[in-house]
Design a protein around this motif. Structure first.
Motif, PDB file in Angstrom:
ATOM      1  N   ASP A   7       0.119  11.679  -4.508  1.00 31.87           N
ATOM      2  CA  ASP A   7       0.538  10.361  -4.050  1.00 31.87           C
ATOM      3  C   ASP A   7       0.761  10.457  -2.540  1.00 31.87           C
ATOM      4  OD1 ASP A   7       1.606   7.921  -3.514  1.00 31.87           O
ATOM      5  OD2 ASP A   7       3.318   8.102  -4.879  1.00 31.87           O
ATOM      6  N   ILE A   8      -0.090   9.786  -1.780  1.00 32.75           N
ATOM      7  CA  ILE A   8       0.018   9.836  -0.318  1.00 32.75           C
ATOM      8  C   ILE A   8       0.549   8.514   0.240  1.00 32.75           C
ATOM      9  CG2 ILE A   8      -1.752  11.612  -0.052  1.00 32.75           C
ATOM     10  CD1 ILE A   8      -3.673   9.334   0.774  1.00 32.75           C
ATOM     11  N   ALA A   9       1.132   7.714  -0.600  1.00 34.11           N
ATOM     12  CA  ALA A   9       1.646   6.410  -0.172  1.00 34.11           C
ATOM     13  C   ALA A   9       2.698   6.563   0.923  1.00 34.11           C
ATOM     14  CB  ALA A   9       2.218   5.645  -1.356  1.00 34.11           C
ATOM     15  N   GLU A  10       3.597   7.545   0.767  1.00 39.34           N
ATOM     16  CA  GLU A  10       4.653   7.758   1.765  1.00 39.34           C
ATOM     17  C   GLU A  10       4.056   8.151   3.111  1.00 39.34           C
ATOM     18  OE1 GLU A  10       8.283   7.544   3.325  1.00 39.34           O
ATOM     19  OE2 GLU A  10       7.815   7.024   1.245  1.00 39.34           O
ATOM     20  N   ARG A  11       3.062   9.036   3.087  1.00 45.44           N
ATOM     21  CA  ARG A  11       2.403   9.443   4.331  1.00 45.44           C
ATOM     22  C   ARG A  11       1.704   8.248   4.980  1.00 45.44           C
ATOM     23  NH1 ARG A  11      -2.476  13.304   3.977  1.00 45.44           N
ATOM     24  NH2 ARG A  11      -3.608  11.369   4.127  1.00 45.44           N
ATOM     25  N   LYS A  12       1.044   7.420   4.189  1.00 48.99           N
ATOM     26  CA  LYS A  12       0.353   6.232   4.709  1.00 48.99           C
ATOM     27  C   LYS A  12       1.352   5.252   5.320  1.00 48.99           C
ATOM     28  CE  LYS A  12      -3.992   6.950   3.938  1.00 48.99           C
ATOM     29  NZ  LYS A  12      -4.917   7.043   5.055  1.00 48.99           N
ATOM     30  N   ARG A  13       2.526   5.067   4.693  1.00 48.78           N
ATOM     31  CA  ARG A  13       3.558   4.194   5.247  1.00 48.78           C
ATOM     32  C   ARG A  13       4.059   4.750   6.577  1.00 48.78           C
ATOM     33  NH1 ARG A  13       4.848   3.313  -0.237  1.00 48.78           N
ATOM     34  NH2 ARG A  13       6.264   5.090  -0.320  1.00 48.78           N
ATOM     35  N   ALA A  14       4.243   6.058   6.662  1.00 45.70           N
ATOM     36  CA  ALA A  14       4.697   6.688   7.897  1.00 45.70           C
ATOM     37  C   ALA A  14       3.660   6.522   9.004  1.00 45.70           C
ATOM     38  CB  ALA A  14       5.005   8.159   7.671  1.00 45.70           C
ATOM     39  N   GLU A  15       2.385   6.705   8.664  1.00 44.49           N
ATOM     40  CA  GLU A  15       1.313   6.528   9.648  1.00 44.49           C
ATOM     41  C   GLU A  15       1.252   5.085  10.130  1.00 44.49           C
ATOM     42  OE1 GLU A  15      -2.205   7.886   7.647  1.00 44.49           O
ATOM     43  OE2 GLU A  15      -1.722  10.010   7.942  1.00 44.49           O
ATOM     44  N   GLU A  16       1.409   4.144   9.221  1.00 46.42           N
ATOM     45  CA  GLU A  16       1.382   2.726   9.586  1.00 46.42           C
ATOM     46  C   GLU A  16       2.582   2.374  10.456  1.00 46.42           C
ATOM     47  OE1 GLU A  16       0.419  -1.074  10.255  1.00 46.42           O
ATOM     48  OE2 GLU A  16      -0.878   0.499   9.464  1.00 46.42           O
ATOM     49  N   SER A  17       3.735   2.934  10.127  1.00 40.41           N
ATOM     50  CA  SER A  17       4.935   2.694  10.912  1.00 40.41           C
ATOM     51  C   SER A  17       4.763   3.255  12.331  1.00 40.41           C
ATOM     52  CB  SER A  17       6.135   3.334  10.225  1.00 40.41           C
ATOM     53  OG  SER A  17       7.287   3.183  11.006  1.00 40.41           O
ATOM     54  N   LEU A  18       4.180   4.443  12.440  1.00 40.23           N
ATOM     55  CA  LEU A  18       3.926   5.049  13.740  1.00 40.23           C
ATOM     56  C   LEU A  18       2.930   4.209  14.540  1.00 40.23           C
ATOM     57  CD1 LEU A  18       4.293   7.359  15.746  1.00 40.23           C
ATOM     58  CD2 LEU A  18       2.477   8.588  14.533  1.00 40.23           C
ATOM     59  N   ARG A  19       1.868   3.747  13.909  1.00 40.33           N
ATOM     60  CA  ARG A  19       0.870   2.915  14.581  1.00 40.33           C
ATOM     61  C   ARG A  19       1.508   1.625  15.091  1.00 40.33           C
ATOM     62  NH1 ARG A  19      -1.480  -1.304  14.396  1.00 40.33           N
ATOM     63  NH2 ARG A  19      -0.800  -1.947  12.352  1.00 40.33           N
ATOM     64  N   ALA A  20       2.342   0.989  14.264  1.00 44.85           N
ATOM     65  CA  ALA A  20       3.012  -0.244  14.660  1.00 44.85           C
ATOM     66  C   ALA A  20       3.966   0.011  15.827  1.00 44.85           C
ATOM     67  CB  ALA A  20       3.763  -0.850  13.476  1.00 44.85           C
ATOM     68  N   SER A  21       4.675   1.138  15.798  1.00 44.45           N
ATOM     69  CA  SER A  21       5.593   1.489  16.876  1.00 44.45           C
ATOM     70  C   SER A  21       4.830   1.706  18.180  1.00 44.45           C
ATOM     71  CB  SER A  21       6.369   2.751  16.499  1.00 44.45           C
ATOM     72  OG  SER A  21       7.193   3.152  17.551  1.00 44.45           O
TER      73      SER A  21
END
Length: 195
Positions: A7-21
């Motif tokens: 399950d890579i959902a958490e990693r994908k959320r972190a990557e999306e959060s970093l991109r948005a930041s």
């Protein structure tokens, strides 16, 4: 057939959060009315210009894109012989906290007075945010000159002149002619009313 599922959902959320930041940061820098420069300290101790925001181009009237990759002293030769590049290096290395200062700058292309803040943005990296305060400095100088003229007129006038507070009537200052005419010293007059 063998398979492993993660399950890579958490990693994908972190990557999306970093991109948005990163996108928010980029938007802030691009829209800032302050000029901004970004520098990195290379292994030889040279402070290299990595970029600038659009306000820097407008404020200084130069295209920073052609200067990216240059050492600070090459990009801004007016800083040679000042302590500013070394201050930036010390901030980049973490030896100094953020610094706020005002400075005059002149190099033939750029001329003026600037209020500058330099702050660390990473290991061996700094940013500067600055405003052109040339007009303010000129206004301050004109005000200083005007106050100096008034002071000379006040002190040297052959007429007795006193300045007093409107509400209390306390004398705030008197000129030499006032002292001469009244026979009181300046110290005896200031802080008292005419009565």
């Amino acid at each position: 057939v063998e398979g492993i599922f993660r399950d890579i959902a958490e990693r994908k959320r972190a990557e999306e959060s970093l991109r948005a930041s990163e996108e928010r940061f980029r938007s802030i820098v691009e829209a800032s009315p302050m000029g901004m420069h970004f520098y990195r300290l290379d292994e030889s101790g040279r402070l290299i210009l990595d970029g600038a925001n659009p306000s820097a181009d407008v404020m200084l009237g130069i295209d920073h894109a052609s200067m990216v990759g240059l050492a600070i002293e090459d990009a801004f030769p007016g800083l040679v012989g000042t302590g500013i590049p070394e201050m930036y290096r010390r901030v980049a290395r973490g030896e100094l906290d953020s610094q706020l200062f005002e400075t005059a700058y002149e190099d033939g292309r750029v001329s003026g007075f600037f209020a500058v803040t330099v702050f660390r943005i990473g290991v061996n990296a700094v940013a500067t945010a600055y405003l052109d305060i040339t007009d303010r400095r000129r206004s301050e100088e004109l005000l200083r000159q005007s106050e100096e003229k008034f002071s000379q007129l006040f002190r040297l006038s052959p007429d007795a002149i006193s300045l007093s507070e409107m509400d209390s009537g306390l004398l705030v200052d008197v000129n030499e002619a006032f002292v001469r005419i009244t026979g009181y010293s300046r110290e005896e007059l200031v802080g008292r009313t005419s009565a």
